[in-house]
Scaffold this motif. Structure first.
Motif, PDB file in Angstrom:
ATOM      1  N   ARG A  54       2.648   1.606  -3.351  1.00  0.00           N
ATOM      2  CA  ARG A  54       1.759   2.109  -4.391  1.00  0.00           C
ATOM      3  C   ARG A  54       1.587   3.613  -4.253  1.00  0.00           C
ATOM      4  O   ARG A  54       1.665   4.354  -5.233  1.00  0.00           O
ATOM      5  N   LYS A  55       1.425   4.076  -3.028  1.00  0.00           N
ATOM      6  CA  LYS A  55       1.300   5.519  -2.792  1.00  0.00           C
ATOM      7  C   LYS A  55       2.551   6.243  -3.287  1.00  0.00           C
ATOM      8  O   LYS A  55       2.476   7.274  -3.950  1.00  0.00           O
ATOM      9  N   THR A  82       2.446  -3.444  -8.107  1.00  0.00           N
ATOM     10  CA  THR A  82       2.482  -3.918  -6.723  1.00  0.00           C
ATOM     11  C   THR A  82       1.855  -5.309  -6.595  1.00  0.00           C
ATOM     12  O   THR A  82       2.320  -6.126  -5.806  1.00  0.00           O
ATOM     13  N   TYR A  91      -2.032   5.162 -12.024  1.00  0.00           N
ATOM     14  CA  TYR A  91      -2.655   4.266 -11.053  1.00  0.00           C
ATOM     15  C   TYR A  91      -2.643   2.802 -11.495  1.00  0.00           C
ATOM     16  O   TYR A  91      -2.273   1.910 -10.754  1.00  0.00           O
ATOM     17  N   LYS A  98       0.848  -1.197   0.000  1.00  0.00           N
ATOM     18  CA  LYS A  98       0.000   0.000   0.000  1.00  0.00           C
ATOM     19  C   LYS A  98       0.886   1.251   0.000  1.00  0.00           C
ATOM     20  O   LYS A  98       0.664   2.184  -0.767  1.00  0.00           O
ATOM     21  N   ALA A 107       0.808   1.327 -11.311  1.00  0.00           N
ATOM     22  CA  ALA A 107       1.240   1.130  -9.924  1.00  0.00           C
ATOM     23  C   ALA A 107       0.524  -0.079  -9.308  1.00  0.00           C
ATOM     24  O   ALA A 107       1.132  -0.877  -8.593  1.00  0.00           O
ATOM     25  N   LYS A 108      -0.735  -0.208  -9.631  1.00  0.00           N
ATOM     26  CA  LYS A 108      -1.527  -1.315  -9.080  1.00  0.00           C
ATOM     27  C   LYS A 108      -1.021  -2.666  -9.603  1.00  0.00           C
ATOM     28  O   LYS A 108      -0.754  -3.584  -8.844  1.00  0.00           O
TER      29      LYS A 108
END
Ligand code: GDP
Ligand code: MG
Length: 437
Positions: A32-33, A49, A42, A29, A45-46
């Protein structure tokens, strides 16, 4: 910055022997941030991860230095892969090779055209011709002429023409006449993507049949860079990306997003306004730039390489059965020594380098210990408990040390065995490294 955030994320994992579903979720988490803040979009990144989590959960942390560092290595490999894995070279075998440069205003097209001409002339032994295809801004032609002069490459201009297609075609013809084996066509941009620009650049493409179409984009524009790349690729089907202005404090997250959205290789990065400020794009280097982790990755690699997993598993079994003996101890020392200079090794861990700058770490700190172990009989090495006072005196004499040193080692060894038995998990190296911070 990203580094701080990753540090924080890794703190969650610190001191944990294994990467588990629970501790990895929190970390992912955070990561990703952090990636979102570094301009990674987004979706990228999703999926990134998710991929890293899957890989991390399957990993045995036994041989690693710490779960956080192992994770960094997994992330770095994954990032490198996502950005194309290895260097993608320009296709410059045709004579002449036509290279079309496209992008928005201010992206750095004209500057890159000059840099590329310079690079091809100096590094690849080519004889390029620059073509001034930006007819909308008179200053653009002057700019390219100045750059051409600077790098010693001729520039084809036609100040009377307002037709970029005709200029591009004439430029290629000129190159054939003069024996230039590469033609670099600089084009006009717009402030934003618009239909007129797309129609025009597509017409230039049709007319000149370029071998390479390089899309130039300002890495500082973040998320916009991705949208622009997508729009240009839909129309032009370009062959590569040039990321400019990476000399600023941008983390390079755009590189990751662009690659994953348009699936075209990044070929060059611009790192300054000067003609020399051009680098061939190396995915692995960009990965460490995005992670900001310096040498951690190579440290982990070295450790993994040297610390054989099977051997470690053997060792664990012995420790659990309290069978860890002097033979194991000696092979542990050899493992550590194989990894290289202790100080160098520890210096690679972020934050440690400075702290140990003035501390003397003897590379031969293990010498007397090894001498003592060598002076034991095989029976003694396998059965440390039999080493009584009489045997210790003999060992001290044989090893050229003294009884105090032998007693000290025996005490340390006994303590170590106790501790090892308590923590049924990691190898000595792992424990040692984890305690450094
Ligand atoms: P174009 O409109 O796409 O042709 O963009 P230009 O080549 O004219 O560049 C626009 C501005 O960005 C100029 O001031 C360049 O000096 C600057 N520039 C281009 N590439 C880089 C780079 O890699 N780093 C930095 N710091 N500035 C750059
Ligand atoms: Mg320009």
């Amino acid at each position: 910055n990203l580094q701080d955030k990753l540090d924080r994320a890794f703190k969650v994992l610190k001191g944990q022997g294994n990467i588990t579903e629970i501790n990895v979720a929190e970390t992912m988490k955070e990561i990703r941030k952090a990636l979102l803040d570094a301009d990674v979009n987004y979706k990228t990144a999703k999926s990134f991860t998710d991929e890293v989590r899957t890989k991390a959960l399957g990993q045995n942390v036994l041989t690693s230095i710490s779960p956080g560092q192992l994770l960094t290595k997994i992330m770095s490999d994954e990032l490198t892969n996502l950005m194309g894995g290895s260097v993608t070279e320009l296709e410059i075998t045709k004579n002449p090779t036509v290279i079309l440069i496209a992008g928005l205003n201010g992206a750095g097209k004209t500057t890159f055209s000059g840099k590329l001409a310079n690079f091809l002339r100096e590094q690849k032994g080519k004889k390029p011709l620059l073509v001034a295809g930006d007819v909308y801004r008179p200053a653009a032609i002057d700019q390219l002429e100045v750059l051409g002069q600077q790098v010693g490459v001729p520039v084809y201009v036609d100040r009377a023409s307002e037709d970029p297609i005709a200029i591009a075609v004439a430029g290629v013809a000129e190159a054939k006449r003069n024996g230039n084996n590469v033609v670099i066509i600089d084009t006009a941009g717009r402030l934003a993507i618009d239909e007129a620009l797309m129609v025009e650049i597509t017409a230039v493409k049709e007319a000149t049949q370029p071998h390479e179409i390089l899309f130039v984009v300002d890495s500082m524009t973040g998320q916009d860079a991705v949208n622009t790349a997508k729009a240009f690729n839909d129309r032009l089907d370009f062959t590569g990306v040039v990321l400019t202005k990476l000399d600023g404090d941008t983390r390079g997250g755009a590189a990751l997003s662009i690659k994953s959205v348009v699936n075209k290789p990044i070929k060059f990065i611009g790192t300054g306004e000067k003609m020399e400020a051009l680098d061939v794009f190396h995915p692995d280097r960009m990965a460490s730039r995005i992670l900001g982790m310096g040498d951690v990755v190579s440290l982990v690699e070295r450790a993994q390489q040297q610390f054989d997993e099977k051997e470690a598993a053997e060792l664990q079994k012995k420790i659990r059965k309290n069978k860890f003996d002097f033979n194991d101890f000696k092979s542990q020392i050899q493992q550590i020594k194989k990894m290289g200079n202790m100080k160098d090794l520890m210096g690679m861990i972020p934050g440690v380098g400075k702290a140990i700058k003035d501390i003397e770490i003897e590379d031969d700190a293990f010498k007397p210990i090894e001498a003592i172990i060598d002076s034991m009989t095989p029976y003694e090495r396998q059965n440390p408990d039999v080493i009584d006072q009489k045997r210790r005196v003999r060992i001290a004499k044989g090893s050229g040390t003294n009884i105090d040193e032998v007693n000290k080692l025996m005490k340390q060894f006994g303590d170590m065995r106790k501790v090892m038995k308590q923590m049924s998990n990691p190898g000595m190296m792992a424990k040692m490294m984890r305690n450094i911070p």
